[in-house]
Design an enzyme around this catalytic site. Structure first.
Site, PDB file in Angstrom:
ATOM      1  N   CYS A  79       0.856  -1.190   0.000  1.00  0.00           N
ATOM      2  CA  CYS A  79       0.000   0.000   0.000  1.00  0.00           C
ATOM      3  C   CYS A  79       0.893   1.242   0.000  1.00  0.00           C
ATOM      4  O   CYS A  79       0.905   2.028   0.926  1.00  0.00           O
ATOM      5  CB  CYS A  79      -0.947  -0.018   1.201  1.00  0.00           C
ATOM      6  SG  CYS A  79      -2.265   1.197   1.041  1.00  0.00           S
ATOM      7  N   ARG A  94       3.171  -0.139  10.144  1.00  0.00           N
ATOM      8  CA  ARG A  94       3.983   0.677   9.236  1.00  0.00           C
ATOM      9  C   ARG A  94       3.102   1.584   8.385  1.00  0.00           C
ATOM     10  O   ARG A  94       1.886   1.451   8.368  1.00  0.00           O
ATOM     11  CB  ARG A  94       4.785  -0.240   8.309  1.00  0.00           C
ATOM     12  CG  ARG A  94       5.915  -0.920   9.021  1.00  0.00           C
ATOM     13  CD  ARG A  94       6.817  -1.562   7.978  1.00  0.00           C
ATOM     14  NE  ARG A  94       7.840  -2.356   8.659  1.00  0.00           N
ATOM     15  CZ  ARG A  94       8.504  -3.334   8.075  1.00  0.00           C
ATOM     16  NH1 ARG A  94       8.277  -3.644   6.818  1.00  0.00           N
ATOM     17  NH2 ARG A  94       9.427  -4.004   8.741  1.00  0.00           N
ATOM     18  N   ASP A 103       9.551  -3.250  -7.533  1.00  0.00           N
ATOM     19  CA  ASP A 103      10.016  -4.267  -8.489  1.00  0.00           C
ATOM     20  C   ASP A 103      11.033  -5.221  -7.863  1.00  0.00           C
ATOM     21  O   ASP A 103      11.024  -6.421  -8.146  1.00  0.00           O
ATOM     22  CB  ASP A 103      10.630  -3.564  -9.718  1.00  0.00           C
ATOM     23  CG  ASP A 103       9.593  -2.693 -10.414  1.00  0.00           C
ATOM     24  OD1 ASP A 103       8.513  -3.217 -10.749  1.00  0.00           O
ATOM     25  OD2 ASP A 103       9.840  -1.490 -10.586  1.00  0.00           O
ATOM     26  N   LYS A 104      11.885  -4.684  -7.015  1.00  0.00           N
ATOM     27  CA  LYS A 104      12.912  -5.515  -6.373  1.00  0.00           C
ATOM     28  C   LYS A 104      12.298  -6.711  -5.624  1.00  0.00           C
ATOM     29  O   LYS A 104      12.908  -7.771  -5.509  1.00  0.00           O
ATOM     30  CB  LYS A 104      13.708  -4.637  -5.391  1.00  0.00           C
ATOM     31  CG  LYS A 104      14.748  -5.384  -4.592  1.00  0.00           C
ATOM     32  CD  LYS A 104      15.410  -4.494  -3.560  1.00  0.00           C
ATOM     33  CE  LYS A 104      16.313  -5.324  -2.657  1.00  0.00           C
ATOM     34  NZ  LYS A 104      17.005  -4.520  -1.653  1.00  0.00           N
ATOM     35  N   HIS A 134       3.927  -2.856 -13.753  1.00  0.00           N
ATOM     36  CA  HIS A 134       5.179  -2.680 -14.504  1.00  0.00           C
ATOM     37  C   HIS A 134       5.652  -4.099 -14.813  1.00  0.00           C
ATOM     38  O   HIS A 134       5.583  -4.983 -13.954  1.00  0.00           O
ATOM     39  CB  HIS A 134       6.190  -1.931 -13.636  1.00  0.00           C
ATOM     40  CG  HIS A 134       7.495  -1.613 -14.313  1.00  0.00           C
ATOM     41  ND1 HIS A 134       7.600  -1.265 -15.653  1.00  0.00           N
ATOM     42  CD2 HIS A 134       8.774  -1.573 -13.835  1.00  0.00           C
ATOM     43  CE1 HIS A 134       8.859  -1.016 -15.944  1.00  0.00           C
ATOM     44  NE2 HIS A 134       9.593  -1.205 -14.861  1.00  0.00           N
ATOM     45  N   ASP A 156       8.988   2.365 -20.530  1.00  0.00           N
ATOM     46  CA  ASP A 156       8.871   2.954 -19.190  1.00  0.00           C
ATOM     47  C   ASP A 156      10.251   3.277 -18.618  1.00  0.00           C
ATOM     48  O   ASP A 156      10.485   4.375 -18.093  1.00  0.00           O
ATOM     49  CB  ASP A 156       8.127   1.977 -18.257  1.00  0.00           C
ATOM     50  CG  ASP A 156       7.782   2.628 -16.937  1.00  0.00           C
ATOM     51  OD1 ASP A 156       6.835   3.424 -16.900  1.00  0.00           O
ATOM     52  OD2 ASP A 156       8.488   2.364 -15.942  1.00  0.00           O
ATOM     53  N   GLU A 184       5.300   8.417 -22.667  1.00  0.00           N
ATOM     54  CA  GLU A 184       6.502   8.274 -21.834  1.00  0.00           C
ATOM     55  C   GLU A 184       7.443   9.469 -21.916  1.00  0.00           C
ATOM     56  O   GLU A 184       8.468   9.483 -21.254  1.00  0.00           O
ATOM     57  CB  GLU A 184       7.271   7.003 -22.217  1.00  0.00           C
ATOM     58  CG  GLU A 184       6.688   5.727 -21.660  1.00  0.00           C
ATOM     59  CD  GLU A 184       6.715   5.654 -20.141  1.00  0.00           C
ATOM     60  OE1 GLU A 184       7.371   6.493 -19.497  1.00  0.00           O
ATOM     61  OE2 GLU A 184       6.041   4.764 -19.600  1.00  0.00           O
TER      62      GLU A 184
HETATM   63  N1  LIG Z   1       5.746   4.797  -8.084  1.00  0.00           N
HETATM   64  C1  LIG Z   1       4.971   4.966  -9.116  1.00  0.00           C
HETATM   65  O1  LIG Z   1       4.317   5.970  -9.204  1.00  0.00           O
HETATM   66  C2  LIG Z   1       4.870   3.933 -10.179  1.00  0.00           C
HETATM   67  C3  LIG Z   1       5.131   2.620  -9.907  1.00  0.00           C
HETATM   68  N2  LIG Z   1       4.867   1.668 -10.833  1.00  0.00           N
HETATM   69  C4  LIG Z   1       5.082   0.273 -10.481  1.00  0.00           C
HETATM   70  O2  LIG Z   1       4.189  -0.049  -9.410  1.00  0.00           O
HETATM   71  C5  LIG Z   1       4.777  -1.024  -8.557  1.00  0.00           C
HETATM   72  C6  LIG Z   1       4.788  -0.526  -7.133  1.00  0.00           C
HETATM   73  O3  LIG Z   1       5.692   0.549  -7.041  1.00  0.00           O
HETATM   74  P1  LIG Z   1       5.524   1.706  -5.961  1.00  0.00           P
HETATM   75  O4  LIG Z   1       4.088   2.037  -5.821  1.00  0.00           O
HETATM   76  O5  LIG Z   1       6.494   2.768  -6.333  1.00  0.00           O
HETATM   77  O6  LIG Z   1       6.007   0.979  -4.652  1.00  0.00           O
HETATM   78  P2  LIG Z   1       6.199   1.650  -3.189  1.00  0.00           P
HETATM   79  O7  LIG Z   1       7.632   1.559  -2.892  1.00  0.00           O
HETATM   80  O8  LIG Z   1       5.572   2.973  -3.119  1.00  0.00           O
HETATM   81  O9  LIG Z   1       5.314   0.725  -2.275  1.00  0.00           O
HETATM   82  C7  LIG Z   1       5.717  -0.475  -1.907  1.00  0.00           C
HETATM   83  C8  LIG Z   1       4.687  -1.147  -1.000  1.00  0.00           C
HETATM   84  O10 LIG Z   1       5.061  -2.506  -1.005  1.00  0.00           O
HETATM   85  C9  LIG Z   1       5.292  -2.946   0.333  1.00  0.00           C
HETATM   86  N3  LIG Z   1       6.459  -3.828   0.337  1.00  0.00           N
HETATM   87  C10 LIG Z   1       7.757  -3.493   0.241  1.00  0.00           C
HETATM   88  N4  LIG Z   1       8.519  -4.580   0.279  1.00  0.00           N
HETATM   89  C11 LIG Z   1       7.683  -5.621   0.417  1.00  0.00           C
HETATM   90  C12 LIG Z   1       7.873  -7.019   0.532  1.00  0.00           C
HETATM   91  N5  LIG Z   1       9.085  -7.568   0.512  1.00  0.00           N
HETATM   92  N6  LIG Z   1       6.779  -7.785   0.666  1.00  0.00           N
HETATM   93  C13 LIG Z   1       5.547  -7.245   0.676  1.00  0.00           C
HETATM   94  N7  LIG Z   1       5.304  -5.949   0.595  1.00  0.00           N
HETATM   95  C14 LIG Z   1       6.369  -5.146   0.455  1.00  0.00           C
HETATM   96  C15 LIG Z   1       5.530  -1.696   1.149  1.00  0.00           C
HETATM   97  O11 LIG Z   1       4.956  -1.863   2.430  1.00  0.00           O
HETATM   98  P3  LIG Z   1       5.758  -2.339   3.744  1.00  0.00           P
HETATM   99  O12 LIG Z   1       7.221  -2.015   3.522  1.00  0.00           O
HETATM  100  O13 LIG Z   1       5.162  -1.542   4.837  1.00  0.00           O
HETATM  101  O14 LIG Z   1       5.498  -3.789   3.857  1.00  0.00           O
HETATM  102  C16 LIG Z   1       4.717  -0.627   0.399  1.00  0.00           C
HETATM  103  O15 LIG Z   1       3.416  -0.559   0.842  1.00  0.00           O
HETATM  104  C17 LIG Z   1       6.165  -1.294  -9.141  1.00  0.00           C
HETATM  105  O16 LIG Z   1       6.067  -2.383 -10.003  1.00  0.00           O
HETATM  106  C18 LIG Z   1       6.458  -0.030  -9.939  1.00  0.00           C
HETATM  107  O17 LIG Z   1       7.393  -0.208 -10.987  1.00  0.00           O
HETATM  108  C19 LIG Z   1       4.306   1.955 -12.046  1.00  0.00           C
HETATM  109  C20 LIG Z   1       4.021   3.252 -12.383  1.00  0.00           C
HETATM  110  C21 LIG Z   1       4.388   4.328 -11.511  1.00  0.00           C
HETATM  111  C1  LIG Z   2       8.310   8.098 -14.207  1.00  0.00           C
HETATM  112  C2  LIG Z   2       8.501   6.994 -13.293  1.00  0.00           C
HETATM  113  C3  LIG Z   2       7.542   5.837 -13.318  1.00  0.00           C
HETATM  114  O1  LIG Z   2       7.703   5.026 -14.434  1.00  0.00           O
HETATM  115  C4  LIG Z   2       6.164   6.402 -13.354  1.00  0.00           C
HETATM  116  C5  LIG Z   2       5.703   7.248 -12.254  1.00  0.00           C
HETATM  117  O2  LIG Z   2       5.502   6.267 -14.364  1.00  0.00           O
HETATM  118  C6  LIG Z   2       7.854   5.039 -12.062  1.00  0.00           C
HETATM  119  O3  LIG Z   2       8.394   3.949 -12.208  1.00  0.00           O
HETATM  120  O4  LIG Z   2       7.631   5.552 -10.965  1.00  0.00           O
HETATM  121 MG   LIG Z   3       6.177   4.939 -15.731  1.00  0.00          MG
HETATM  122 MG   LIG Z   4       8.519   3.103 -13.996  1.00  0.00          MG
END
Ligand SMILES: NC(=O)C1=CN([C@@H]2O[C@H](COP(=O)(O)OP(=O)(O)OC[C@H]3O[C@@H](n4cnc5c(N)ncnc54)[C@H](OP(=O)(O)O)[C@@H]3O)[C@@H](O)[C@H]2O)C=CC1
Ligand SMILES: CC[C@](O)(C(C)=O)C(=O)O
Ligand SMILES: [Mg+2]
Ligand SMILES: [Mg+2]
EC number: 1.1.1.86
Length: 490
Positions: free
Chosen positions: A45, A76, A108-109, A132, A217, A389
């Protein structure tokens, strides 16, 4: 696991990269119907997890959150995000077996370990969704045969996914079905309904592939979207200080400048952004952008090449294995830059002044958007996807800098984007060192010091023609034509 893209024969790689079709609003006539009554369980979340979940719930869907035990026990931020917004929260064991759709919105990691943990808990025939495609494309993750695998990727930060939805609009979104995992042939219907649930269909949805999404992306985020804005912020600020501009003014001009100038970009493309300048300033910005493009083109090519070959993902995964040592070091270094440490002054800057005194910023945005677009399309990425993009998403990232500078941008984007942004910045700052030596406050901080706004007619016509003839303008005009509900921000 092997890099999936690299295992494919060349013709299949090219076919997947070119997979991209703009979807018409009539194709979304069923709305969220395919997901009505289905249980959607989001893992994580954070930036995307919270904001997509809020939109999906407001669209009438059943959303809950599965968090890892320590996040729940330690209350958290992810637990607070979900519970304070009134969502049901549970462990994987409690919620995943009940889910019809599992939305993997962890960084992603973590995808390999998260998907490995949840897959055995998922019910027969359920759907696993990503925002992603990194895990599938760059890591070669294999998913259970009975599961449907889809991607719904908003082309924008999570904060803007929510903000645009609340404004009554949405953000462009790429959807895809993983061909190896569509046993019931329902992947497309589910992805379409999910895109409607987040509001994406109002801005434009491309039916694409996991591969095309990943390769575009990564390129967009590393270069124009985040890398260029970070490099531009640092260089423009330091130059203004060197030129004697008051630090509070310089800080404000940059922090809010990207948002103001790229709002013009969002509405009318590069042409409109440059049309906001006086004629002499427009010609100056054009010439600066041409120079910047020549200097930076090899860097854009390198980023795209490293993304295509898998070199980028390989080196980032090495950093993952090293506890993100580089990511953390570069994040700390960014916090120490002069721009980041200097608060915006309490000084009035009109919307027009951001253009007039930010000619170099306009040139940097033009150069970055056009280079990213040109490099992506030359690599086989379809123009519509390259437009989202590069040009369309730049203002959405600029909004985050307006909120809390580079800290906010890097906190809001994914860790993957942040890592790539620093890579670009480290290469681009030294690359522009000589160029920056020739820059004075007339193009950043003060504006052109001219007695009259006269220009040579022939030169102005040449510049106007060149602006309008760039291919990003042609596709942009068509795509913006489908964005009737777009809302004004500044
Ligand atoms: N950031 C963005 O705006 C964008 C992201 N994406 C994609 O969306 C996906 C999510 O990215 P993003 O929203 O940035 O992620 P965040 O880093 O914002 O959120 C990660 C969430 O995952 C939880 N988390 C972290 N590690 C673990 C784990 N080992 N097991 C379970 N839960 C975990 C964290 O909660 P907690 O640590 O409390 O458990 C947290 O709530 C990715 O694939 C990213 O590439 C795509 C477009 C844009
Ligand atoms: C621009 C970064 C992005 O791809 C997105 C917000 O679309 C991401 O991975 O956060
Ligand atoms: Mg993007
Ligand atoms: Mg991205």
């Amino acid at each position: 696991m092997a890099n999936y893209f690299n295992t494919l024969p060349l013709r299949e790689q090219l076919a997947q990269l070119a997979k991209c079709r703009f979807m018409y609003s009539s194709e979304f006539a069923d709305g969220v119907e395919a997901l009505k009554g289905k249980k959607m369980v989001v893992i994580g979340c954070g930036a995307q997890g919270l904001n997509q979940g809020l939109n999906l719930r407001d669209s009438g869907l059943d959303v809950s959150y599965a968090l890892r035990p320590e996040a729940i026990e330690q209350k958290r931020q992810s637990w607070k995000n979900a519970t304070e917004n009134g969502f049901t929260v549970g462990t994987y064991e409690e919620l995943i077996p009940t889910a019809d759709v599992v939305l993997n919105l962890t960084p992603d990691k973590q995808h390999t370990s998260v998907v490995t943990a949840v897959m055995p808990l998922m019910k027969e025939g359920a759907c696993l969704s990503y925002s992603h495609g990194f895990n599938i494309v760059e890591e070669g993750m294999k998913i259970r045969d009975d599961l449907t695998v889809i991607m719904v990727a908003p082309k924008c930060p999570g904060s803007e996914v929510r903000a645009e939805y609340v404004r009554g609009f949405g953000v462009p979104t790429l959807i895809a079905v993983h061909e190896a995992n569509d046993p019931k042939g329902e992947g497309l219907a589910l992805a379409k309904a999910y895109a409607v649930g987040t509001g994406g269909h109002k801005a434009g949805v491309l039916m694409s592939s996991f591969i095309a999404e990943v390769k575009s992306d990564l390129m967009g985020e590393q270069t124009i979207l985040c890398g260029m804005l970070q490099t531009g912020s640092i260089l423009c600020f330091d130059k203004m200080i060197e030129e004697g501009i008051e630090p509070g003014y310089a800080s404000k001009l940059i922090q809010y400048g990207w948002e103001n100038i790229t709002e013009a970009l969002k509405y009318g493309g590069v042409t409109n952004m440059l049309d906001r300048l006086s004629n002499p300033a427009k010609i100056k910005a054009f010439d600066l952008a041409e120079e910047l493009k020549e200097i930076m083109r090899p860097l854009y090519n390198k980023h795209q090449d490293d993304i295509m070959s898998g070199h980028f993902s390989h080196t980032m995964m090495e950093d993952w294995a090293n506890d993100d040592a580089n990511l953390h070091k570069w994040r700390a270094e960014t916090a120490e830059t002069n721009f980041e440490k200097t608060p915006a002054g309490d000084v009035e800057i009109t919307e027009q002044e951001y253009f007039d005194n930010g000619i170099l910023m306009v040139a940097m945005v033009k150069a970055g958007v056009e280079l990213a677009f040109e490099t992506m399309t030359a690599a086989g990425i379809i123009a519509e996807s390259a437009y989202y993009e590069s040009l369309h998403e730049t203002p959405l990232i600029a909004n985050t800098i307006a909120r809390k500078k580079l800290y906010e941008m890097n906190a809001t984007i994914s860790d993957t984007a942040e890592y790539g942004c620093y890579l670009y910045n480290h290469a681009c700052v030294p690359l522009l060192a000589d160029f920056m030596k020739g820059i004075k406050s007339d193009v950043i901080g003060k504006g052109l010091n001219v007695d009259d706004n006269g220009v040579d007619n022939a030169r102005l016509i040449e510049v106007n023609d060149a602006l309008r003839a760039h291919p990003v303008e042609a596709v942009g005009a068509v795509l913006r034509g489908h964005m009737a509900d777009m809302k004004k921000i500044v």
